[in-house]
Design an enzyme around this catalytic site. Structure first.
Site, PDB file in Angstrom:
ATOM      1  N   ASP A  13      -0.709  -0.547   0.521  1.00  0.00           N
ATOM      2  CA  ASP A  13       0.341   0.511   0.724  1.00  0.00           C
ATOM      3  C   ASP A  13       1.432   0.156   0.610  1.00  0.00           C
ATOM      4  O   ASP A  13       2.545   0.529   1.155  1.00  0.00           O
ATOM      5  CB  ASP A  13      -0.037   1.303   1.930  1.00  0.00           C
ATOM      6  CG  ASP A  13      -1.423   2.000   1.824  1.00  0.00           C
ATOM      7  OD1 ASP A  13      -1.817   2.327   0.756  1.00  0.00           O
ATOM      8  OD2 ASP A  13      -2.187   1.895   2.832  1.00  0.00           O
ATOM      9  N   LYS A  16       2.854  -0.192  -4.706  1.00  0.00           N
ATOM     10  CA  LYS A  16       2.518  -1.116  -5.914  1.00  0.00           C
ATOM     11  C   LYS A  16       2.616   0.373  -6.937  1.00  0.00           C
ATOM     12  O   LYS A  16       3.091   0.095  -8.166  1.00  0.00           O
ATOM     13  CB  LYS A  16       0.939  -1.197  -5.814  1.00  0.00           C
ATOM     14  CG  LYS A  16       0.896  -2.388  -5.175  1.00  0.00           C
ATOM     15  CD  LYS A  16      -0.649  -2.799  -4.959  1.00  0.00           C
ATOM     16  CE  LYS A  16      -1.512  -1.745  -4.052  1.00  0.00           C
ATOM     17  NZ  LYS A  16      -1.262  -1.579  -2.743  1.00  0.00           N
ATOM     18  N   GLY A  17       2.340   1.555  -6.782  1.00  0.00           N
ATOM     19  CA  GLY A  17       2.154   2.488  -7.575  1.00  0.00           C
ATOM     20  C   GLY A  17       3.868   2.930  -8.248  1.00  0.00           C
ATOM     21  O   GLY A  17       4.000   2.923  -9.257  1.00  0.00           O
ATOM     22  N   GLY A  40      -4.778   4.282  -3.162  1.00  0.00           N
ATOM     23  CA  GLY A  40      -3.943   5.763  -3.212  1.00  0.00           C
ATOM     24  C   GLY A  40      -2.582   5.128  -3.507  1.00  0.00           C
ATOM     25  O   GLY A  40      -2.049   4.575  -2.789  1.00  0.00           O
ATOM     26  N   HIS A  41      -2.034   5.390  -4.790  1.00  0.00           N
ATOM     27  CA  HIS A  41      -0.998   5.036  -5.322  1.00  0.00           C
ATOM     28  C   HIS A  41       0.235   6.241  -5.252  1.00  0.00           C
ATOM     29  O   HIS A  41      -0.488   6.954  -6.455  1.00  0.00           O
ATOM     30  CB  HIS A  41      -0.894   4.144  -6.395  1.00  0.00           C
ATOM     31  CG  HIS A  41      -1.789   2.909  -6.417  1.00  0.00           C
ATOM     32  ND1 HIS A  41      -2.235   1.932  -7.471  1.00  0.00           N
ATOM     33  CD2 HIS A  41      -2.220   2.383  -5.125  1.00  0.00           C
ATOM     34  CE1 HIS A  41      -2.701   1.009  -6.934  1.00  0.00           C
ATOM     35  NE2 HIS A  41      -3.152   1.061  -5.665  1.00  0.00           N
ATOM     36  N   ARG A 142     -27.357  -7.214  -8.468  1.00  0.00           N
ATOM     37  CA  ARG A 142     -27.855  -7.152 -10.084  1.00  0.00           C
ATOM     38  C   ARG A 142     -28.700  -5.924 -10.011  1.00  0.00           C
ATOM     39  O   ARG A 142     -29.447  -6.030 -10.848  1.00  0.00           O
ATOM     40  CB  ARG A 142     -28.565  -8.213 -10.650  1.00  0.00           C
ATOM     41  CG  ARG A 142     -27.309  -9.492 -10.521  1.00  0.00           C
ATOM     42  CD  ARG A 142     -28.240 -10.735 -10.808  1.00  0.00           C
ATOM     43  NE  ARG A 142     -28.536 -10.975  -9.484  1.00  0.00           N
ATOM     44  CZ  ARG A 142     -29.122 -12.255  -9.212  1.00  0.00           C
ATOM     45  NH1 ARG A 142     -28.921 -13.355  -9.890  1.00  0.00           N
ATOM     46  NH2 ARG A 142     -29.403 -12.586  -8.020  1.00  0.00           N
ATOM     47  N   GLN A 223      -5.305  -2.188  -3.026  1.00  0.00           N
ATOM     48  CA  GLN A 223      -5.260  -2.799  -2.024  1.00  0.00           C
ATOM     49  C   GLN A 223      -4.192  -4.062  -1.983  1.00  0.00           C
ATOM     50  O   GLN A 223      -3.206  -3.909  -2.390  1.00  0.00           O
ATOM     51  CB  GLN A 223      -6.732  -3.474  -1.936  1.00  0.00           C
ATOM     52  CG  GLN A 223      -7.606  -2.268  -1.473  1.00  0.00           C
ATOM     53  CD  GLN A 223      -8.006  -1.653  -2.844  1.00  0.00           C
ATOM     54  OE1 GLN A 223      -8.547  -2.338  -3.986  1.00  0.00           O
ATOM     55  NE2 GLN A 223      -8.126  -0.667  -3.027  1.00  0.00           N
ATOM     56  N   VAL A 298      -2.889   7.780   1.752  1.00  0.00           N
ATOM     57  CA  VAL A 298      -2.754   8.646   0.485  1.00  0.00           C
ATOM     58  C   VAL A 298      -4.216   9.249   0.162  1.00  0.00           C
ATOM     59  O   VAL A 298      -4.432  10.329  -0.425  1.00  0.00           O
ATOM     60  CB  VAL A 298      -2.204   7.913  -0.619  1.00  0.00           C
ATOM     61  CG1 VAL A 298      -2.431   8.905  -2.257  1.00  0.00           C
ATOM     62  CG2 VAL A 298      -0.828   7.508  -0.538  1.00  0.00           C
ATOM     63  N   THR A 299      -5.476   8.156   0.559  1.00  0.00           N
ATOM     64  CA  THR A 299      -6.835   8.608   0.152  1.00  0.00           C
ATOM     65  C   THR A 299      -7.380   9.230   1.364  1.00  0.00           C
ATOM     66  O   THR A 299      -7.867  10.387   1.243  1.00  0.00           O
ATOM     67  CB  THR A 299      -7.516   7.416  -0.141  1.00  0.00           C
ATOM     68  OG1 THR A 299      -6.632   6.716  -1.326  1.00  0.00           O
ATOM     69  CG2 THR A 299      -8.852   7.510  -0.460  1.00  0.00           C
TER      70      THR A 299
END
Ligand code: GDP
Ligand code: IMO
Ligand code: MG
Length: 427
Positions: A13, A16-17, A40-41, A142, A223, A298-299
């Site tokens: 947070d 970055k967005g 959440g960006h 896997r 993140q 945001v999320t």
């Protein structure tokens, strides 16, 4: 110098967005390389605000091709609703490319995330509950489902069967939950298959060809460094590698191609979820940072924990990512304090420690050692160049730069695209 990585230098947070969107107009590709819709960006364009979870922030720049790399975990229902939400607002999403090797977050991964957190009780991680950890666990075990599996009904059924075999035992016998039916999961996943098909591509090939043609590729981390599964505050971390190396594995691009690594650094510190946080504030200053900075997830909508700037963490981020630059965000939020504490070292069991301790026990005991920098009261949101900033704000930036170990090449003074001071160009 065509490939840049842009990543969070703290606990996520950092902005970055906004930073990605700012560069989006000048780059050919923006690539998410890890994480999923735990991110959440926020991007603010004029009077429009967008919250992006899975889509790279470059999706808002018309000339840019957004790419979801192999290292990302994709919840198809979230992706499709994010795409239709943007389409409804007039954003063209047709250029999107999704790696066929990206792993799918299935409904049972989300269930497992929620029940395991509940069973951890007070030891819980405080995850976003989006199925991120269990999906990466299936990948490493896997027994994961990949995007390409959606296009082979028989393989998909066999893989879902294999994944649910053990999980259903666990859900029914350990967690007292109902078993999840294989057919139901397969049916739901097949519903998404056709809708996603136009976007699925060999993104490794596309990106490497683009780099050979000297196209500019920006890798956008989700993140932050301290949430990295290897380099973060384990176990209070996410289940992927947001650090710079993750861009190589999560997109299939060699480290020799990466020319610049930009750390997004908030002028103070925030964290969501559980885990140690030496400069965390539990007083009126913490409340003020939360209120002025709008520090709400945001999320998940959770209030973010807030604290002063921690230079030990910034130095660590410089080291583990090989940062070439910082983008300092939210300097405007610090307007109005007489003096601003900055953590320059820790005191751990009576010792002064300058670097992040590798020992979890030591880090839990770390107390911040503060230096106090003079504050400013002038509104800085209209500043366009470094010299427009009041002297004390300049001093704060210079001090942070000196302590953090890489040049601060841009400064955010507000959420909007134009509320940025560019010092050195990133391109
Ligand atoms: P991300 O996850 O790193 O993209 O960051 P978030 O979007 O979760 O949180 C950053 C918040 O700060 C968002 O609401 C942004 O709009 C906002 N923001 C980004 N840069 C600045 C800035 O320089 N000043 C202010 N006041 N807000 C900013
Ligand atoms: P952006 O990209 C802040 C945190 C969660 C939790 C831990 C593990 O917006 O910076 P997970 O659901 O990933 O297994 O949760 O990581 N977390 C974030 N915190 N910003 C994020 O993303 C985060 N994504 C995960 O709160 O503590
Ligand atoms: Mg965020």
């Amino acid at each position: 110098m065509p490939a840049l990585v842009l990543l969070g230098a703290q606990w996520g947070d950092e902005g970055k967005g906004k930073a990605t969107d700012l560069l989006g107009g000048s780059v050919d590709y923006v690539v998410r390389y890890q994480g999923g819709n735990n991110a959440g960006h926020t991007v603010v364009v004029g009077d429009q605000k967008y919250a992006l979870h899975l889509l790279p922030s470059g999706i808002l720049s018309p000339g840019c091709t957004p790419v979801i790399g192999n290292g990302v975990v994709v919840d198809p229902s979230v992706l499709l609703s994010e795409l239709s939400g943007l389409n409804a607002r007039g954003v063209d999403t047709s250029k999107l490319l999704i790696s066929g090797n990206a792993h799918i977050i299935t409904p049972y991964n989300v269930t497992v995330d929620k029940v395991t957190e509940r069973f951890l009780g007070k030891r819980k991680i405080g995850t976003t509950g989006r199925g991120i950890g269990p999906t990466y666990a299936d990948k490493i075990n896997r027994v994961g489902i990949r995007v390409q599996d959606l296009y082979d009904h028989s393989i998909l059924t066999q893989k879902v069967e294999a994944a649910l075999d053990v999980k259903n035992q666990m859900l029914t016998k350990l967690y007292n939950r109902r078993a999840i039916a294989v057919d139901q999961v397969v049916e739901e996943l097949l519903e998404y298959a056709d809708k996603l098909r136009p976007y699925v591509a060999d993104t490794v090939l596309v990106l490497n060809q683009a780099l050979e043609e000297n196209k500019v590729v920006l890798f956008e981390g989700g993140q932050g460094t301290l949430l990295d599964i290897d380099h973060g505050t384990y176990p209070f971390v996410t289940s992927s590698n947001p650090t710079a190396g993750g861009a190589c594995t999560g997109a299939g691009v060699g480290p020799t191609k990466i020319s610049r690594v930009i750390g997004i650094l908030k002028a103070y510190t925030t964290r969501v979820g559980s885990g140690p946080f030496p400069t965390e504030l539990f007083d009126a200053d913490g409340d003020a940072l939360r209120r002025i900075g709008g520090e709400r997830g945001v999320t998940t909508g959770r209030d973010r924990r807030c604290g002063w700037f921690d230079a030990v963490i910034a130095r660590y981020a410089t080291r583990v990512n090989g940062l070439t630059d910082f983008f300092l965000t939210k300097l405007d939020v610090l307007t109005g304090w007489d003096e601003i504490p900055v953590c320059v070292a820790y005191e751990i069991d009576g010792r002064r420690v300058e670097e992040l301790p590798y020992s979890q026990t030591d880090f839990h005991h770390a107390k911040p050692v503060y230096e106090y920098l003079p504050g400013w009261n002038e509104d800085i949101t209209k500043a366009k160049s470094f010299s427009d900033l009041p002297k004390n704000a300049q001093g704060y930036v210079k001090a942070l730069e000196e302590m953090s170990g890489a040049p601060i090449s841009a400064i955010g003074v507000g959420p909007g695209r134009d509320e940025t001071i560019e010092i050195n160009s990133f391109l």
